[in-house]
Motif scaffolding. Structure first.
Motif, PDB file in Angstrom:
ATOM      1  N   ALA A  18       0.816  -1.209   0.000  1.00 31.76           N
ATOM      2  CA  ALA A  18       0.000   0.000   0.000  1.00 31.76           C
ATOM      3  C   ALA A  18       0.854   1.265   0.000  1.00 31.76           C
ATOM      4  CB  ALA A  18      -0.930   0.003   1.212  1.00 31.76           C
ATOM      5  N   GLY A  19       2.046   1.232   0.587  1.00 33.87           N
ATOM      6  CA  GLY A  19       2.890   2.419   0.677  1.00 33.87           C
ATOM      7  C   GLY A  19       2.332   3.422   1.673  1.00 33.87           C
ATOM      8  N   GLU A  20       3.133   4.408   1.993  1.00 33.08           N
ATOM      9  CA  GLU A  20       2.730   5.492   2.888  1.00 33.08           C
ATOM     10  C   GLU A  20       2.001   6.565   2.070  1.00 33.08           C
ATOM     11  OE1 GLU A  20       5.589   8.680   4.510  1.00 33.08           O
ATOM     12  OE2 GLU A  20       5.577   7.089   6.032  1.00 33.08           O
ATOM     13  N   ALA A  21       1.111   7.303   2.710  1.00 35.68           N
ATOM     14  CA  ALA A  21       0.403   8.393   2.023  1.00 35.68           C
ATOM     15  C   ALA A  21       0.256   9.586   2.953  1.00 35.68           C
ATOM     16  CB  ALA A  21      -0.981   7.931   1.567  1.00 35.68           C
ATOM     17  N   ARG A  22       0.244  10.767   2.357  1.00 34.93           N
ATOM     18  CA  ARG A  22       0.053  12.015   3.092  1.00 34.93           C
ATOM     19  C   ARG A  22      -1.182  12.718   2.531  1.00 34.93           C
ATOM     20  NH1 ARG A  22       4.794  13.415   5.759  1.00 34.93           N
ATOM     21  NH2 ARG A  22       6.503  11.995   5.267  1.00 34.93           N
ATOM     22  N   VAL A  23      -2.018  13.197   3.459  1.00 39.32           N
ATOM     23  CA  VAL A  23      -3.230  13.917   3.063  1.00 39.32           C
ATOM     24  C   VAL A  23      -3.365  15.139   3.968  1.00 39.32           C
ATOM     25  CG1 VAL A  23      -5.745  13.813   2.856  1.00 39.32           C
ATOM     26  CG2 VAL A  23      -4.372  11.798   2.294  1.00 39.32           C
ATOM     27  N   SER A  24      -3.681  16.266   3.378  1.00 37.96           N
ATOM     28  CA  SER A  24      -3.914  17.485   4.138  1.00 37.96           C
ATOM     29  C   SER A  24      -5.378  17.527   4.560  1.00 37.96           C
ATOM     30  CB  SER A  24      -3.572  18.699   3.274  1.00 37.96           C
ATOM     31  OG  SER A  24      -3.719  19.872   4.017  1.00 37.96           O
ATOM     32  N   VAL A  25      -5.601  17.675   5.871  1.00 38.99           N
ATOM     33  CA  VAL A  25      -6.953  17.710   6.432  1.00 38.99           C
ATOM     34  C   VAL A  25      -7.235  19.117   6.952  1.00 38.99           C
ATOM     35  CG1 VAL A  25      -8.439  16.774   8.244  1.00 38.99           C
ATOM     36  CG2 VAL A  25      -6.892  15.254   7.006  1.00 38.99           C
ATOM     37  N   CYS A  26      -8.371  19.666   6.550  1.00 39.94           N
ATOM     38  CA  CYS A  26      -8.781  21.015   6.962  1.00 39.94           C
ATOM     39  C   CYS A  26      -9.403  21.004   8.349  1.00 39.94           C
ATOM     40  CB  CYS A  26      -9.859  21.552   6.019  1.00 39.94           C
ATOM     41  SG  CYS A  26      -9.331  21.820   4.341  1.00 39.94           S
ATOM     42  N   HIS A  27      -9.242  22.116   9.062  1.00 46.22           N
ATOM     43  CA  HIS A  27      -9.972  22.335  10.313  1.00 46.22           C
ATOM     44  C   HIS A  27      -9.998  23.831  10.585  1.00 46.22           C
ATOM     45  CE1 HIS A  27      -6.264  22.830  12.819  1.00 46.22           C
ATOM     46  NE2 HIS A  27      -5.753  21.964  11.957  1.00 46.22           N
TER      47      HIS A  27
END
Length: 182
Positions: A18-27
């Motif tokens: 699957a590999g690593e993943a980065r996602v930007s999450v808003c708040h």
């Protein structure tokens, strides 16, 4: 015999696939702040297995509700979004609170992650949609998916506390006000 080999191959895939993943999450309401969330290969493999176990579109939607909740829960382990509560009023003035714009934007990003990895077999990700008060004022936003039969659904994490399964409803019902009362 082929099914047996396919099943064995499915469960034998290494976690690192699957590999690593980065996602930007808003708040912070209206995406005024963002946190970069890193999902490990092991976490993504868990998500992949949940989604690929679905046998049809309804099963995939059920899995998606759980998957979105898990992705937010893991995001809360790395950021202030752990304190986010359902709706807008239970948050108080806490850091990490999220409104529907934060949720619709972030959930769409999470869904794109899944789609880009080809883990959505019966749905595709669309742009977020709004529902309107008296047909004039956008008063709620949600992420949207479209099933292979053309039916559209909202994937609405705003209705639940951080880490709980998202609410998935037919888009038409949601536009008429359907969803938990928060």
């Amino acid at each position: 015999m082929r099914r047996l080999f396919a099943l064995l191959a499915f469960f034998a895939l290494p976690v690192a696939a699957a590999g690593e993943a980065r996602v930007s999450v808003c708040h912070g309401y209206s995406c005024v702040a963002q946190a970069e969330i890193v999902y490990s290969a092991a976490q993504l493999d868990e998500i992949r297995r949940l989604l690929l176990a679905a046998a049809d579109a309804p099963g995939e939607r059920d899995a998606l509700a759980e998957v979105v909740g898990r992705l937010y829960r893991w995001g809360g382990e790395q950021s202030a979004i752990a304190s986010d509560r359902a709706g807008n009023f239970a948050d108080g003035d806490g850091v990490g609170r999220m409104d529907c714009i934060d949720h619709s934007t972030s959930t769409t990003r999470l869904l794109h992650l899944l789609g880009e990895r080809k883990w959505l077999r019966w749905h595709r990700v669309l742009e977020p949609q709004a529902r309107y008060f008296l047909g004039l004022i956008a008063n709620h936003w949600s992420a949207v998916i479209e099933a292979s039969d053309g039916e559209r659904y909202v994937v609405d994490s705003w209705f639940v506390n951080n880490g709980e399964p998202a609410v998935i409803l037919p888009l038409d019902e949601w536009k008429k006000g359907a969803g938990p009362d928060v």
